[in-house]
Design a protein around this motif. Structure first.
Motif, mmCIF file in Angstrom:
data_model
loop_
_atom_site.group_PDB
_atom_site.id
_atom_site.type_symbol
_atom_site.label_atom_id
_atom_site.label_comp_id
_atom_site.label_asym_id
_atom_site.label_seq_id
_atom_site.Cartn_x
_atom_site.Cartn_y
_atom_site.Cartn_z
ATOM 1 N N LEU A 1 46.699 43.249 48.413
ATOM 2 C CA LEU A 1 46.226 44.680 48.538
ATOM 3 C C LEU A 1 46.272 45.338 47.208
ATOM 4 O O LEU A 1 45.335 46.303 46.876
ATOM 5 C CB LEU A 1 47.308 45.473 49.627
ATOM 6 C CG LEU A 1 46.758 45.094 50.980
ATOM 7 C CD1 LEU A 1 47.779 45.484 52.037
ATOM 8 C CD2 LEU A 1 45.346 45.338 51.488
ATOM 9 N N ARG A 2 47.473 44.988 46.427
ATOM 10 C CA ARG A 2 47.359 45.649 45.106
ATOM 11 C C ARG A 2 46.260 45.415 44.276
ATOM 12 O O ARG A 2 45.763 46.163 43.488
ATOM 13 C CB ARG A 2 48.678 45.194 44.473
ATOM 14 C CG ARG A 2 49.007 46.115 43.109
ATOM 15 C CD ARG A 2 50.445 45.667 42.679
ATOM 16 N NE ARG A 2 51.529 45.484 43.538
ATOM 17 C CZ ARG A 2 52.193 44.452 43.612
ATOM 18 N NH1 ARG A 2 52.302 43.633 42.674
ATOM 19 N NH2 ARG A 2 53.425 44.490 44.511
ATOM 20 N N LEU A 3 46.036 43.850 44.403
ATOM 21 C CA LEU A 3 44.696 43.287 43.618
ATOM 22 C C LEU A 3 43.467 44.080 43.936
ATOM 23 O O LEU A 3 42.528 44.374 43.153
ATOM 24 C CB LEU A 3 44.512 41.972 43.885
ATOM 25 C CG LEU A 3 43.367 41.327 42.951
ATOM 26 C CD1 LEU A 3 43.563 41.619 41.435
ATOM 27 C CD2 LEU A 3 43.415 39.891 43.233
ATOM 28 N N ALA A 4 43.108 44.334 45.312
ATOM 29 C CA ALA A 4 42.042 44.869 45.651
ATOM 30 C C ALA A 4 42.019 46.324 45.394
ATOM 31 O O ALA A 4 40.871 46.772 45.054
ATOM 32 C CB ALA A 4 42.036 44.924 47.328
ATOM 33 N N GLN A 5 43.029 46.999 45.359
ATOM 34 C CA GLN A 5 43.307 48.474 44.898
ATOM 35 C C GLN A 5 42.861 48.729 43.381
ATOM 36 O O GLN A 5 42.052 49.405 43.193
ATOM 37 C CB GLN A 5 44.661 49.077 45.077
ATOM 38 C CG GLN A 5 44.622 50.625 44.799
ATOM 39 C CD GLN A 5 46.021 51.026 45.003
ATOM 40 O OE1 GLN A 5 47.055 50.387 45.014
ATOM 41 N NE2 GLN A 5 46.175 52.194 44.895
ATOM 42 N N THR B 1 54.129 35.782 53.578
ATOM 43 C CA THR B 1 53.050 36.059 54.184
ATOM 44 C C THR B 1 52.876 37.622 53.709
ATOM 45 O O THR B 1 52.062 38.175 53.265
ATOM 46 C CB THR B 1 52.815 35.879 55.596
ATOM 47 O OG1 THR B 1 52.930 34.575 55.857
ATOM 48 C CG2 THR B 1 51.627 36.702 55.911
ATOM 49 N N SER B 2 54.019 38.449 53.917
ATOM 50 C CA SER B 2 54.006 39.792 53.713
ATOM 51 C C SER B 2 53.970 40.024 52.094
ATOM 52 O O SER B 2 53.221 40.855 51.718
ATOM 53 C CB SER B 2 55.512 40.333 54.053
ATOM 54 O OG SER B 2 55.835 41.580 53.472
ATOM 55 N N ARG B 3 54.453 39.297 51.242
ATOM 56 C CA ARG B 3 54.429 39.328 49.964
ATOM 57 C C ARG B 3 53.005 39.146 49.383
ATOM 58 O O ARG B 3 52.423 39.894 48.529
ATOM 59 C CB ARG B 3 55.540 38.305 48.984
ATOM 60 C CG ARG B 3 55.134 38.700 47.594
ATOM 61 C CD ARG B 3 56.282 37.764 46.774
ATOM 62 N NE ARG B 3 57.717 37.485 47.344
ATOM 63 C CZ ARG B 3 58.191 36.388 47.771
ATOM 64 N NH1 ARG B 3 57.338 35.019 47.203
ATOM 65 N NH2 ARG B 3 59.452 36.087 48.348
ATOM 66 N N LEU B 4 52.503 37.987 50.084
ATOM 67 C CA LEU B 4 50.910 37.623 49.577
ATOM 68 C C LEU B 4 49.940 38.828 50.002
ATOM 69 O O LEU B 4 49.217 39.219 49.267
ATOM 70 C CB LEU B 4 50.707 36.485 50.556
ATOM 71 C CG LEU B 4 49.390 36.030 50.452
ATOM 72 C CD1 LEU B 4 48.889 35.571 48.704
ATOM 73 C CD2 LEU B 4 48.802 34.686 51.119
ATOM 74 N N ILE B 5 50.317 39.399 51.329
ATOM 75 C CA ILE B 5 49.281 40.392 51.873
ATOM 76 C C ILE B 5 49.378 41.621 50.817
ATOM 77 O O ILE B 5 48.560 42.291 50.227
ATOM 78 C CB ILE B 5 49.736 40.815 53.082
ATOM 79 C CG1 ILE B 5 49.201 39.745 54.035
ATOM 80 C CG2 ILE B 5 48.853 42.089 53.609
ATOM 81 C CD1 ILE B 5 49.746 39.782 55.502
ATOM 82 N N HIS B 6 50.861 41.896 50.745
ATOM 83 C CA HIS B 6 50.987 43.310 49.603
ATOM 84 C C HIS B 6 50.231 42.920 48.202
ATOM 85 O O HIS B 6 49.743 43.751 47.628
ATOM 86 C CB HIS B 6 52.547 43.366 49.296
ATOM 87 C CG HIS B 6 53.114 44.397 48.605
ATOM 88 N ND1 HIS B 6 53.075 45.765 48.801
ATOM 89 C CD2 HIS B 6 53.421 44.484 47.227
ATOM 90 C CE1 HIS B 6 53.290 46.581 47.840
ATOM 91 N NE2 HIS B 6 53.740 45.839 47.053
#
Length: 137
Positions: free
Chosen positions: A32-36, A24-29
């Motif tokens: 967020l990188r994709l959104a940035q 979950t942590s990796r997915l969220i990270h």
């Protein structure tokens, strides 16, 4: 053998929860990188668009100024140049006054920001207050 490499059937609940947390942590990270990255690309296009829109506005302004000069030049064929310039300026002031009056009327018709939203938020706050007071008794 690591928690990551154990088959799901052999893993304990604790190991599965650990894997879930890690994944979950990796997915969220990653999200967020994709959104940035998407935001940076969007901002780049918005900046270019704003710059070109500004250029278009400047060129339109210069074109309008040229038309005003042409109107003065045309009137100067039958009147002195100073009189032609005064007539064109007076027409521009009248048009500006009419635009200001229309703009003022439009501004007076503006309603407060999202009145229905304000009312529903007030109702929600009251409901939460009532629920909080009701749960204490």
């Amino acid at each position: 053998m690591t928690v990551e490499s154990k088959p799901a059937a052999d893993a304990s609940i604790g190991e599965l929860l650990s894997q879930l947390s890690t994944q979950t942590s990796r997915l969220i990270h990653d999200e967020l990188r994709l959104a940035q990255k998407e935001f940076q690309e969007s901002a780049k296009h918005a900046g270019i668009g704003a710059g070109l829109f500004s250029l278009a506005g400047l060129l339109a302004f210069l074109g309008f100024a040229t038309l005003i000069g042409a109107a003065v030049a045309a009137l100067s064929l039958v009147l002195p140049v100073w009189a032609a310039a005064v007539i064109v300026a007076a027409v521009l002031f009248v048009v500006a006054g009419v635009a200001a009056l229309i703009g003022r009327r439009q501004a007076d018709e503006v309603t407060p920001a999202a009145p229905r939203t304000v009312e529903t938020v007030k109702a929600d706050i009251e409901e939460v207050k009532e629920a909080r007071h009701g749960s204490r008794t």
